[in-house]
Scaffold this motif. Structure first.
Motif, mmCIF file in Angstrom:
data_model
loop_
_atom_site.group_PDB
_atom_site.id
_atom_site.type_symbol
_atom_site.label_atom_id
_atom_site.label_comp_id
_atom_site.label_asym_id
_atom_site.label_seq_id
_atom_site.Cartn_x
_atom_site.Cartn_y
_atom_site.Cartn_z
ATOM 1 N N MET A 64 -5.355 -3.659 7.811
ATOM 2 C CA MET A 64 -6.465 -3.241 8.631
ATOM 3 C C MET A 64 -6.357 -3.854 10.032
ATOM 4 N N LEU A 65 -5.925 -5.107 10.083
ATOM 5 C CA LEU A 65 -5.789 -5.743 11.400
ATOM 6 C C LEU A 65 -4.789 -4.985 12.267
ATOM 7 N N GLU A 66 -3.736 -4.459 11.631
ATOM 8 C CA GLU A 66 -2.738 -3.674 12.355
ATOM 9 C C GLU A 66 -3.373 -2.434 12.986
ATOM 10 N N CYS A 67 -4.323 -1.820 12.268
ATOM 11 C CA CYS A 67 -5.007 -0.630 12.794
ATOM 12 C C CYS A 67 -5.810 -0.968 14.039
ATOM 13 N N ILE A 68 -6.474 -2.124 14.017
ATOM 14 C CA ILE A 68 -7.268 -2.524 15.193
ATOM 15 C C ILE A 68 -6.360 -2.940 16.339
ATOM 16 N N GLY A 106 9.310 -1.873 4.678
ATOM 17 C CA GLY A 106 8.914 -2.996 5.520
ATOM 18 C C GLY A 106 7.431 -3.326 5.483
ATOM 19 N N ARG A 107 6.682 -2.752 4.547
ATOM 20 C CA ARG A 107 5.232 -2.976 4.455
ATOM 21 C C ARG A 107 4.869 -3.453 3.060
ATOM 22 N N LEU A 108 3.662 -3.958 2.922
ATOM 23 C CA LEU A 108 3.150 -4.390 1.628
ATOM 24 C C LEU A 108 2.173 -3.378 1.050
ATOM 25 N N TYR A 109 2.175 -2.177 1.595
ATOM 26 C CA TYR A 109 1.250 -1.137 1.153
ATOM 27 C C TYR A 109 1.981 0.196 1.058
ATOM 28 N N ALA A 110 1.322 1.149 0.422
ATOM 29 C CA ALA A 110 1.915 2.483 0.240
ATOM 30 C C ALA A 110 2.012 3.222 1.569
ATOM 31 N N GLY A 111 2.874 4.196 1.606
ATOM 32 C CA GLY A 111 3.040 5.019 2.800
ATOM 33 C C GLY A 111 3.684 6.337 2.416
ATOM 34 N N GLY A 112 4.120 7.059 3.393
ATOM 35 C CA GLY A 112 4.774 8.327 3.110
ATOM 36 C C GLY A 112 4.756 9.239 4.304
ATOM 37 N N GLU A 113 5.030 10.496 4.023
ATOM 38 C CA GLU A 113 5.043 11.520 5.060
ATOM 39 C C GLU A 113 3.940 12.524 4.741
ATOM 40 N N VAL A 114 3.168 12.876 5.759
ATOM 41 C CA VAL A 114 2.059 13.815 5.572
ATOM 42 C C VAL A 114 2.089 14.873 6.662
ATOM 43 N N GLU A 115 1.378 15.961 6.400
ATOM 44 C CA GLU A 115 1.144 16.952 7.453
ATOM 45 C C GLU A 115 -0.366 17.160 7.529
ATOM 46 N N MET A 116 -0.864 17.253 8.734
ATOM 47 C CA MET A 116 -2.291 17.465 8.916
ATOM 48 C C MET A 116 -2.629 18.907 8.532
ATOM 49 N N VAL A 117 -3.798 19.060 7.926
ATOM 50 C CA VAL A 117 -4.247 20.367 7.466
ATOM 51 C C VAL A 117 -5.298 20.886 8.443
#
Length: 179
Positions: free
Chosen positions: A1-5, A63-74
């Motif tokens: 979350m800190l990364e987002c801010i 390189g992260r401690l959380y999930a991720g991936g590739e998305v496309e906006m709808v």
């Protein structure tokens, strides 16, 4: 979350349904960290920005401690039906009045969209997920109106039954029926 801010970036929340990650999720913007707890957890305030479809999901992003991936906006079709919207408002007022949630109705913005109210309709998780996948505002409105028409009589009858039970001291411990 800190990364987002720190980097002013958004994050995504995929839907977790039926013991797995669903195909759709919500792009979120972190507005504020309300409280930090000693164990590292945080109470946060967010705003939903849009819907995405998951193209690839990684349980741990590189390189992260959380999930991720590739998305496309709808893209959502903004084809609001003003007549249906007025009917929804009328049914919402009746529902919230029956439940004693007048304050919730009074806080409803005039220009509300279906996503603004969907979480406050008593939908189960599967129904909310189905709503997330409807890509037309008018179709979501129709779904909401149908739901309200179905639950309003049940809620009204349940509240009437509760009132009757309150008036009759012999049934103080009566468990109301589970509709």
């Amino acid at each position: 979350m800190l990364e987002c801010i720190e980097n002013d970036v958004t994050f995504g929340i995929p839907t977790y349904i039926q013991d797995g990650v669903g195909l759709f999720g919500t792009e979120m913007k972190l507005l504020n960290i309300e409280k930090k707890h000693p164990n590292g957890e945080m109470d946060i305030r967010t705003q939903a920005l849009g819907i995405f479809k998951i193209l690839r999901f990684d349980r741990m992003a590189p390189g992260r401690l959380y999930a991720g991936g590739e998305v496309e906006m709808v893209k959502n079709k903004d084809d609001e039906d003003i007549i249906v919207k007025l009917q929804i408002k009328e049914h919402l007022e009746k529902l919230y009045d029956a439940l004693g949630l007048d304050k919730l109705y009074s806080e409803l913005p005039e220009d509300f969209k279906s996503y603004d109210i969907a979480h406050h309709l008593g939908l189960n998780t599967e129904q909310e997920y189905a709503m997330l996948q409807i890509l037309s505002e008018s179709e979501r409105q129709e779904t909401i109106l149908l739901h309200l028409k179905q639950i309003l009589p049940i809620v009204a009858e349940t509240e009437r039954l509760k009132d009757r039970v309150r008036l009759n001291g012999h049934f103080k411990n009566l468990t109301p029926p589970n509709f």
